[in-house]
Write an enzyme that holds these catalytic residues in place. Structure first.
Site, mmCIF file in Angstrom:
data_model
loop_
_atom_site.group_PDB
_atom_site.id
_atom_site.type_symbol
_atom_site.label_atom_id
_atom_site.label_comp_id
_atom_site.label_asym_id
_atom_site.label_seq_id
_atom_site.Cartn_x
_atom_site.Cartn_y
_atom_site.Cartn_z
ATOM 1 C CG ASP A 20 70.553 -53.160 16.207
ATOM 2 O OD1 ASP A 20 69.891 -53.968 15.635
ATOM 3 O OD2 ASP A 20 71.882 -53.365 16.260
ATOM 4 C CD GLN A 66 67.378 -57.203 15.647
ATOM 5 O OE1 GLN A 66 67.176 -56.767 14.662
ATOM 6 N NE2 GLN A 66 66.185 -58.049 15.888
ATOM 7 C CG HIS A 67 70.826 -61.627 15.778
ATOM 8 N ND1 HIS A 67 69.722 -61.720 15.897
ATOM 9 C CD2 HIS A 67 71.183 -60.703 14.870
ATOM 10 C CE1 HIS A 67 69.147 -61.472 14.550
ATOM 11 N NE2 HIS A 67 70.247 -60.688 13.865
#
Length: 485
Positions: A253, A71-72
């Protein structure tokens, strides 16, 4: 019988599992490594996905696929579909001052209410602000902002840079899901939509969701439903089945991990990987103005309050290297010490920390005396410190009103017998150890099967013997005192 494939494009590698959608049995697997670093050219992810997919035998007999990803990570694209600069990953903390600026400008409570989280350096919103302030030439080129799994799904469908992809750079074909979108810091789990005002505040330019009217604004991926098909894998890739391989929306995830474990209300998942995470399935969106909990969405339509630590499995690697021992020897040393490590405490902020938000912090040992400074106590203190950081996250999630009936402990480091034993002493919740498996990739496969059949599959979860439940509250109390919490 139908086969589905799940992809886990994580920080360290890309893994592919092919699963029988009826039984949940794994048919075959593939894997390829990613380079180390906190900023990565996304081409490495695409190369690794192709290598892992071929290692898993391709898609000739597969009906559907989904991609889960770290992520991110900020993937910036120009109007030609070219990556503007290497992607800044979740563990790149250079945007910590940008996070502070956003909190100062908007307020922690308002940010938590609007996007579910108080931004820290990990979140995408802080990274786009950093690019705006530090790389204006790159910022001016940006035509779309995507996340790792969004970009890989787009490439799988045949879209991509001019001259390098069959279908070219149609940015309006970018798609994501609610779980990954909720980790950007500019998508609201409560409202179920982008907060375009927050994005503009961070990046200095207007934005629009892909597929909405074209007005020159920065494109953000369309947020697809959990069971939605976003297209098909391009037939030129991976010996795809002649009648087409459908592509599900994918997920972040941790949300994919929850799907892969079959996590439901009452379950808390603790994952010990490159980062450490504590998350639970909740029925309502959360808002924590302290920033301890990020109020993300999950990949099923519910919510996923989560606390994340930057320092997890690498803590054990660092300390075992310091002691000059193998992981097996490290486990033996830790198990030879008593719970509480004779008062020795490791506050394991080797890479700064996200929870609590201390990006510039460093690790420190406490409580060392001539008698307590032994290899055994140092080994156990490393494991206790790593798990106590996660136990603090569990406390915060429970205090927010989420019920914890059992704790599912996953991740590579969990196979260490000392980690399992200490977990039974640190956590005041019954600990379950799922059998080793690629649960993020498996969760992506669950999503693909859900899309294919129209209902979420209920695959069995295999578990290993649970560690003894022998709670020692003094371990966490000593850790809190040393960490100043």
């Amino acid at each position: 019988m139908a086969y589905v494939a799940g992809v886990d494009s994580s920080t360290q590698s890309c893994k592919v599992v092919v699963v029988d959608s009826g039984t949940g049995a794994t048919v075959r697997e593939g894997k390829a490594a990613h380079p180390d670093g906190t900023e990565i050219d996304p081409r490495h992810w695409w190369d690794a996905l192709q290598a892992a997919m071929h290692d898993a035998g391709g898609l000739a007999d597969v009906s559907a696929v989904a991609v889960a990803g770290q992520q991110h990570g900020m993937v910036l694209l120009d109007s030609d579909g070219q990556v503007v600069r290497p992607a800044l990953l979740w563990n790149d903390t250079r945007s910590a001052p940008s996070a502070e600026d956003l909190v100062a400008e908007v307020g922690a409570a308002e940010l938590a209410a609007r996007c579910g989280s108080v931004p820290v350096a990990s979140l995408t919103i802080t990274k786009v602000r950093w690019v705006r302030d530090n790389e204006p030439e790159n910022a001016a080129r940006v035509a779309a902002v995507a996340l790792p799994h969004d970009w890989l799904s787009w490439r799988l469908r045949g879209f991509g840079p001019v001259g390098e992809s069959p279908l070219g750079p149609d940015l309006d074909q970018l798609a994501t899901d609610r779980s990954d979108a909720s980790g950007t810091g500019y998508w609201s789990p409560a409202a179920g939509s982008y907060d375009l005002e927050l994005f503009q505040l961070a990046f200095g330019r207007t934005a629009r969701e892909a597929g909405s009217p074209r007005d020159g604004a920065v494109v953000l991926p369309r947020v697809a439903a959990p069971d939605e098909s976003i297209g098909t894998v391009h037939p030129s890739l991976f010996n795809a089945a002649p009648d087409g391989v459908r592509l599900a929306a994918g997920a972040g995830d941790n949300a994919a991990g929850a799907l892969g474990l079959g996590a439901a209300a009452g379950d808390v998942v603790v994952s010990v990987g490159t980062s450490g995470t504590v998350f639970a399935v909740a029925e309502a969106p959360g808002s924590d103005p302290t920033g301890t909990i990020a109020g993300f969405a999950d990949a099923s339509g519910a919510y996923l309050p989560i606390a994340v630590t930057l320092n997890a499995a690498r803590v054990l690697g660092s300390v075992s290297t310091l002691l000059g021992v193998t992981f097996d020897e490290f486990a033996d040393l830790a198990l030879a010490a008593q719970p509480g490590s004779a008062g020795v405490v490791l506050v394991p902020y080797f890479e700064g920390e996200r929870t609590p938000n201390l990006p510039d912090a460093k690790a420190s040992f406490h409580g060392l005396s001539i008698a307590s400074t032994t290899r055994e106590n140092i080994s156990r203190a490393a494991i206790e410190g790593m798990l106590c950081g996660l136990a603090g996250g569990l406390e915060a999630i429970v205090d927010s009103g989420v019920e914890a009936k059992r704790l599912l402990l996953i991740g590579g480091a969990v196979q260490n017998p000392a980690v399992q034993a200490v977990a039974g002493q640190v956590f005041d919740v019954p600990v379950v150890i799922p059998s080793p498996g690629e649960y993020v990739a498996r969760g992506a496969a669950v999503q693909a099967a859900w899309m294919l059949a129209g209902s979420r599959p209920d695959w069995p979860l295999e578990t290993a013997p649970a560690p003894a439940s022998d709670h020692h509250p003094e371990i966490l109390a000593n850790y809190k005192a040393a960490a100043g919490r």
